[in-house]
Structures are given as structure tokens and as C-alpha cells.
Design an enzyme around this catalytic site. Structure first.
Site, PDB file in Angstrom:
ATOM      1  CB  CYS A   1      50.958  -2.100  88.686  1.00  0.00           C
ATOM      2  SG  CYS A   1      50.764  -3.493  89.783  1.00  0.00           S
TER       3      CYS A   1
ATOM      4  CB  VAL B   1      50.107  -3.952  76.897  1.00  0.00           C
ATOM      5  CG1 VAL B   1      48.840  -3.450  77.578  1.00  0.00           C
ATOM      6  CG2 VAL B   1      49.755  -5.050  75.897  1.00  0.00           C
TER       7      VAL B   1
HETATM    8  C1  UD1 Z   1      42.320  -4.185  86.971  1.00  0.00           C
HETATM    9  C2  UD1 Z   1      42.618  -4.665  85.593  1.00  0.00           C
HETATM   10  O1  UD1 Z   1      41.777  -5.266  84.919  1.00  0.00           O
HETATM   11  N1  UD1 Z   1      43.843  -4.470  85.170  1.00  0.00           N
HETATM   12  C3  UD1 Z   1      44.237  -4.985  83.866  1.00  0.00           C
HETATM   13  C4  UD1 Z   1      43.781  -3.999  82.804  1.00  0.00           C
HETATM   14  O2  UD1 Z   1      44.310  -2.727  83.141  1.00  0.00           O
HETATM   15  P1  UD1 Z   1      43.738  -1.432  82.447  1.00  0.00           P
HETATM   16  O3  UD1 Z   1      42.276  -1.619  82.183  1.00  0.00           O
HETATM   17  O4  UD1 Z   1      44.147  -0.271  83.285  1.00  0.00           O
HETATM   18  O5  UD1 Z   1      44.549  -1.450  81.107  1.00  0.00           O
HETATM   19  P2  UD1 Z   1      44.134  -0.893  79.684  1.00  0.00           P
HETATM   20  O6  UD1 Z   1      43.793  -2.036  78.802  1.00  0.00           O
HETATM   21  O7  UD1 Z   1      43.134   0.190  79.848  1.00  0.00           O
HETATM   22  O8  UD1 Z   1      45.510  -0.243  79.182  1.00  0.00           O
HETATM   23  C5  UD1 Z   1      46.113  -0.642  77.970  1.00  0.00           C
HETATM   24  C6  UD1 Z   1      46.837   0.527  77.374  1.00  0.00           C
HETATM   25  O9  UD1 Z   1      45.920   1.569  77.065  1.00  0.00           O
HETATM   26  C7  UD1 Z   1      46.382   2.808  77.583  1.00  0.00           C
HETATM   27  N2  UD1 Z   1      45.217   3.653  77.964  1.00  0.00           N
HETATM   28  C8  UD1 Z   1      44.215   3.103  78.722  1.00  0.00           C
HETATM   29  C9  UD1 Z   1      43.153   3.886  79.115  1.00  0.00           C
HETATM   30  C10 UD1 Z   1      43.117   5.255  78.717  1.00  0.00           C
HETATM   31  O10 UD1 Z   1      42.189   6.010  79.055  1.00  0.00           O
HETATM   32  N3  UD1 Z   1      44.145   5.738  77.980  1.00  0.00           N
HETATM   33  C11 UD1 Z   1      45.194   4.973  77.571  1.00  0.00           C
HETATM   34  O11 UD1 Z   1      46.117   5.446  76.888  1.00  0.00           O
HETATM   35  C12 UD1 Z   1      47.213   2.396  78.803  1.00  0.00           C
HETATM   36  O12 UD1 Z   1      48.110   3.402  79.178  1.00  0.00           O
HETATM   37  C13 UD1 Z   1      47.889   1.135  78.300  1.00  0.00           C
HETATM   38  O13 UD1 Z   1      49.020   1.502  77.541  1.00  0.00           O
HETATM   39  O14 UD1 Z   1      44.247  -4.450  81.549  1.00  0.00           O
HETATM   40  C14 UD1 Z   1      45.675  -4.520  81.453  1.00  0.00           C
HETATM   41  C15 UD1 Z   1      46.015  -4.908  80.031  1.00  0.00           C
HETATM   42  O15 UD1 Z   1      45.524  -6.174  79.733  1.00  0.00           O
HETATM   43  C16 UD1 Z   1      46.220  -5.521  82.467  1.00  0.00           C
HETATM   44  O16 UD1 Z   1      47.627  -5.445  82.456  1.00  0.00           O
HETATM   45  C17 UD1 Z   1      45.745  -5.164  83.850  1.00  0.00           C
HETATM   46  O17 UD1 Z   1      46.053  -6.229  84.731  1.00  0.00           O
HETATM   47  C1  PEP Z   2      48.625  -4.241  86.123  1.00  0.00           C
HETATM   48  C2  PEP Z   2      47.870  -4.990  86.887  1.00  0.00           C
HETATM   49  O1  PEP Z   2      46.806  -4.598  87.607  1.00  0.00           O
HETATM   50  P1  PEP Z   2      46.188  -3.132  87.834  1.00  0.00           P
HETATM   51  O2  PEP Z   2      45.582  -2.721  86.534  1.00  0.00           O
HETATM   52  O3  PEP Z   2      45.149  -3.400  88.851  1.00  0.00           O
HETATM   53  O4  PEP Z   2      47.290  -2.245  88.305  1.00  0.00           O
HETATM   54  C3  PEP Z   2      48.094  -6.460  87.015  1.00  0.00           C
HETATM   55  O5  PEP Z   2      47.154  -7.169  87.426  1.00  0.00           O
HETATM   56  O6  PEP Z   2      49.199  -6.916  86.711  1.00  0.00           O
END
Ligand code: UD1
Ligand code: PEP
EC number: 2.5.1.7
Length: 456
Positions: free
Chosen positions: A138, A350
Site C-alpha cells: 500500500c 506508524v
Molecule cells: C505485509 C505486512 O505484514 N504488512 C504490515 C507490516 O508492514 P511493514 O512490515 O512494511 O511495516 P513496518 O513495521 O516495517 O513499518 C513501520 C514503520 O517503519 C518504517 N520502516 C520500516 C522498514 C525500514 O526498513 N525502514 C523504515 O523506516 C516504515 O516506513 C513505517 O513507518 O506492518 C505494518 C505495521 O504494523 C502493517 O501496517 C502492515 O499491514
Molecule cells: C499496509 C498493509 O499491507 P502491506 O504492508 O502489505 O502493504 C495492510 O495490510 O494494511
């Protein structure tokens, strides 16, 4: 073609959804029972974990959503044979041919999901190299992968950025490391787990995310033979082992889908029994649901969510990492908050751009202002940085039917709810995006008595 429309069509067609648009006659309460399957945010990672095993894995309760289709395609490109098991929603994942697969077709699957980044550790262990195409998911913020790359470098991977993606190699293997995350990222924590389990030596991760989906991934890895300790204060220790076997596992239910249908029940004055939902993983959501004026009954086989009558009340919510209020819950709940009597505040801490979906609600008659200031209990990473990340919702508002376009997965579900509560007809387009994470949502709407027509 516009990429959003293109994406929506791809996601829809991946699960056999041939329509782009739904016309909804709003104002009818949703009532009935639906059943959940496994969580999108666990199942897709569990599928990747199968690469680490020397023998096939069996995953149960896999939902028919497009993110699962995409990960299945990626696994097949890497030589994993994926077949249906005996029960509905069961997949058998056989990784025995990973070493002999060639990687020429990999970018055929690029761009539609965030999961490819999690193939790094398992592929580096199996092949000594990995190529990661551009990531999708997303569009709710910048979504960098710096933590992932840093973690992999800590394990000894060599990371090379190319115009078409990222190439990695591990000429001397992967070695356990002391890793600390600046923010408890779900994906980066999973990256560490999937890499550390077969790395040489001990890994200590501090600042880990501890979402229930991560705990279920740890359950799976332990079944495979991994040694993982979850300490207090977000510290996870992994003792690398020489080999892992396949697993048999029933996936954790999708608590994000459960929260979405709960919000739909509340916003439409309805009554929905969500089969498979469990209390423990939804404690924080249930507290907020009750404070808003929703009612629930916890049963052995699911949770009944309903509007008990009376006025809905405003709330102040701050999204956060687990055990906080999950960011994926806020969009559906905001629709219910437009009906609450008073001013609610949602401080999104987040993702920096997760209020794109409110424009459509405002067009339908909601009173929602989005601010760049932190309007929560404390300042977050996005304060003073021009990100519109706090929403003020003043209610109650009567929503009227409109033509609206789904911007992303959870925003899309909130648009469906808005159309279901609105007076008159709404046309919701790009609904294919909703198929990324909601299995059979059209059939479920039918089961719950929604009044709608589908348009190609
Ligand atoms: C497929 C999946 O499981 N998706 C979930 C996962 O996304 P996802 O694993 O992508 O989300 P993250 O917990 O990693 O992201 C949280 C925050 O950390 C930041 N960040 C992350 C990685 C990085 O290398 N650098 C960085 O800055 C992101 O921009 C964001 O602001 O957790 C999110 C937070 O609970 C959920 O909304 C998503 O539904
Ligand atoms: C943000 C989401 O998923 P993804 O990390 O797969 O984009 C979501 O499940 O709402």
C-alpha cells in the site's frame, strides 16, 4: 493506464474477481456470520519460511487473497512446488528444487507486494545470492527498506543496488549478529528471524516488533527446528542451527479483517459474528470498540460485534506498534467515528501518509480535518515534518452516496463501509485492491445482506 487502476485490476483478477466497481445502496445494517481464515500478514511470511526447510511444509487456513497469489508465484519462480492440500485453504510447499531453479523470470512478479524483501535471508542461505525486484504494497508513506538492508549487512550479506532492484550475495555465508532496530518494524523483525535461524552463531535483536503475526512466525520456525527466545523489552535471541525441516501449521486468524468487519457492524448499526476471531490478539481493539459504544460477545468459535443501540461516543486514538492500537485498524473505524457524537482524534504514528482515504469521506459529508501536528498523547517520528498524520473527526455526520475510488487496502475497506452507511447510491471503483487482503469480500457482503450490484 493509471497504475492504481492497473494494480486494482491485477489484484482482482488474481483471485478471479472480474469486476472493478460496486454500486451500493446504503443504509442497510449488515447482519449475519462470516468466517475468517489466516492473517495476510502471517501467511505470506509463513510461505517464505518454507524455503528454509529441507522437507515440505503444510500451511492451513491460507486465504484466497491476491497477496498470497503473488507470493505463490514468487515461490514457484524460485523452484518451490506449491500445491493444494486435502482441506480447503491448505497449501503444501515443497522447496526441494530451489537450488536448481533459475532466476530469469523474477521481475515478472515485481511491484505488487512487499514480501519479496523477505526472500533475502532464505535465498542467501540456500543459494548464496538473491535478487529483489522493486517492492509494492500500500502507498501509505515512503516505506523505505533501510532497516532490512542494514540488518542483512550485519549478517554478512553484500548488498548491491541496481536500477532494476537489489542484488545480494553472501560469499562467506551468514553469521549471527547483534542487531538493533531504530523502530520496531514488523518487516525488519521478520527479516532478522528468517535470516538468523540458519545463520552461524547467535543473533540478538533489540527493538524488535512483537505483533501476534510475528509470534506465530516464531511458532512456525520453532516447529521447523529453530531455537528462538523472546525476552522482555523487545529483545529476541536466536541460536542458529544447521538445518530446518518443513512445518505443519494452522495460520493465526486475520485480526485486521476481524477489526474491519467489527467496524462495519458498528457503522451500519449491524450485528456480525466473525467466526475465527479471538480475544487475546484483539484486546486493544476491543477496548476502543467498547469505548466508542460498540458491543461484543466473545464465544469459543469467534466474536459477535454489534451496535447495541444508543449514541456512539468520540474517542482519542493513537496508532502504535503492538500492543498498541494497530495502524491497519484505524481506517475502517474512522467511518464509525463519523457517526459518534463529538470530536474524535486519530494520531497515526506508524505511517506518515495514511489519511488519503478521508477525502472521499469528506466528499460524502463527513467532517474530518487532517493536521500535520501530533495531536496525540506524545510527539511521534512525523511531528514537525509536514506529514498530515493527525485526523480530527467531528460527528455525527450523515454520509450521502458518492462516486469514490479505493486508494489502498484498508482505505478501500473503509470506503466500502462508508458506502454501506451512506444515504443513497454510491459507486466504489478500483475494488480489486481490496482483494489484496480480504478473502471473498463480495460473497461476505452478500451473506451479510448488503444491497449492491457489481459492474465490470
Ligand atoms: C505485509 C505486512 O505484514 N504488512 C504490515 C507490516 O508492514 P511493514 O512490515 O512494511 O511495516 P513496518 O513495521 O516495517 O513499518 C513501520 C514503520 O517503519 C518504517 N520502516 C520500516 C522498514 C525500514 O526498513 N525502514 C523504515 O523506516 C516504515 O516506513 C513505517 O513507518 O506492518 C505494518 C505495521 O504494523 C502493517 O501496517 C502492515 O499491514
Ligand atoms: C499496509 C498493509 O499491507 P502491506 O504492508 O502489505 O502493504 C495492510 O495490510 O494494511
Amino acid at each position: 493506464m493509471n497504475t492504481l487502476v492497473d494494480d486494482a485490476k491485477q489484484h482482482g483478477s488474481a483471485v478471479g474477481l472480474s469486476v472493478d466497481r460496486i454500486t451500493i445502496n446504503g443504509g442497510k445494517p449488515l447482519r449475519g456470520r462470516i468466517e475468517l481464515k489466516g492473517a495476510k500478514n502471517l501467511v505470506t511470511k509463513a510461505m517464505v519460511a518454507a524455503i528454509l526447510g529441507d522437507t515440505p511444509s503444510v500451511l492451513k487456513d491460507v486465504p484466497n487473497i491476491s497477496d498470497v497469489r503473488i507470493v505463490r508465484g514468487l515461490l514457484e519462480v524460485h523452484g518451490v512446488t506449491v500445491s493444494a492440500g486435502a482441506e480447503e485453504g491448505e497449501l503444501i510447499l515443497d522447496p526441494s528444487a530451489v537450488e536448481t531453479a533459475h532466476m530469469a523470470d523474477i521481475d515478472a512478479h515485481a511491484g505488487s507486494s512487499r514480501i519479496p524483501i523477505l526472500f533475502c535471508g532464505p535465498l542467501l542461505h540456500r543459494l548464496g545470492e538473491a535478487f529483489i525486484p522493486d517492492l509494492g504494497g500500500c502507498r501509505i508513506g515512503d516505506r523505505p527498506i533501510d532497516y532490512h538492508l542494514e540488518v542483512l549487512r550485519n549478517f554478512g550479506a553484500i548488498v548491491e543496488k541496481l536500477p532494476s532492484g537489489i542484488r545480494m550475495s553472501a560469499p562467506t555465508g551468514l553469521h549471527g549478529a547483534k542487531v538493533s532496530l531504530p523502530y520496531p518494524s514488523v518487516g525488519a523483525t521478520e527479516q532478522v528471524l528468517l535470516t538468523a535461524v540458519l545463520a552461524d552463531g547467535i543473533t540478538e535483536l533489540s527493538g524488535a516488533a512483537i505483533e501476534p503475526e510475528i509470534m506465530d512466525l516464531i511458532n512456525i520456525l520453532q516447529k521447523m527446528g529453530a531455537i528462538i527466545t523472546v525476552d522482555t523489552d523487545r529483545v529476541i535471541r536466536i541460536e542458529g542451527v544447521d538445518k530446518l525441516d518443513g512445518y505443519t501449521h494452522r495460520a493465526l486468524f486475520d485480526r485486521n479483517e476481524a477489526a474491519s468487519w467489527a467496524a462495519a457492524a458498528l457503522a451500519t448499526d449491524g450485528d456480525i459474528f466473525v467466526g475465527g476471531a479471538r480475544q487475546a490478539e484483539m484486546l486493544t481493539f476491543l477496548n476502543v470498540f467498547r469505548k466508542v459504544g460498540g458491543a461484543f460477545e466473545i464465544e469459543e468459535d469467534g466474536i459477535r460485534f454489534f451496535h447495541p443501540g444508543g449514541e456512539l461516543k468520540p474517542v482519542i486514538i493513537e496508532t502504535d506498534v503492538h500492543p498498541g492500537f494497530m495502524t491497519d485498524w484505524q481506517q475502517p473505524l474512522v467511518v464509525a467515528l463519523t457517526k459518534a457524537h463529538g470530536v474524535s482524534i486519530v494520531h497515526e504514528t506508524v505511517y506518515e501518509q495514511r489519511f488519503g482515504f478521508v477525502d472521499a469521506l469528506v466528499d460524502m459529508g463527513a467532517s474530518i480535518d487532517v493536521h500535520k501536528e501530533c495531536l496525540g498523547a506524545g510527539a511521534c517520528r512525523f511531528g514537525q515534518r509536514n506529514f498530515q498524520h493527525s485526523a480530527v473527526i467531528s460527528g455525527p455526520s450523515k454520509l450521502s452516496g458518492a462516486d469514490i475510488e479505493v486508494p489502498d487496502l484498508r482505505g478501500g475497506f473503509s470506503h466500502l463501509i462508508a458506502a454501506l452507511t451512506a444515504e443513497g447510491r454510491s459507486t466504489v471503483s478500483n475494488v480489486g485492491i481490496i482483494a489484496r487482503g480480504y478473502e471473498n469480500f463480495i460473497t461476505k457482503l452478500e451473506l451479510l445482506g448488503a444491497d449492491f450490484e457489481l459492474e465490470a
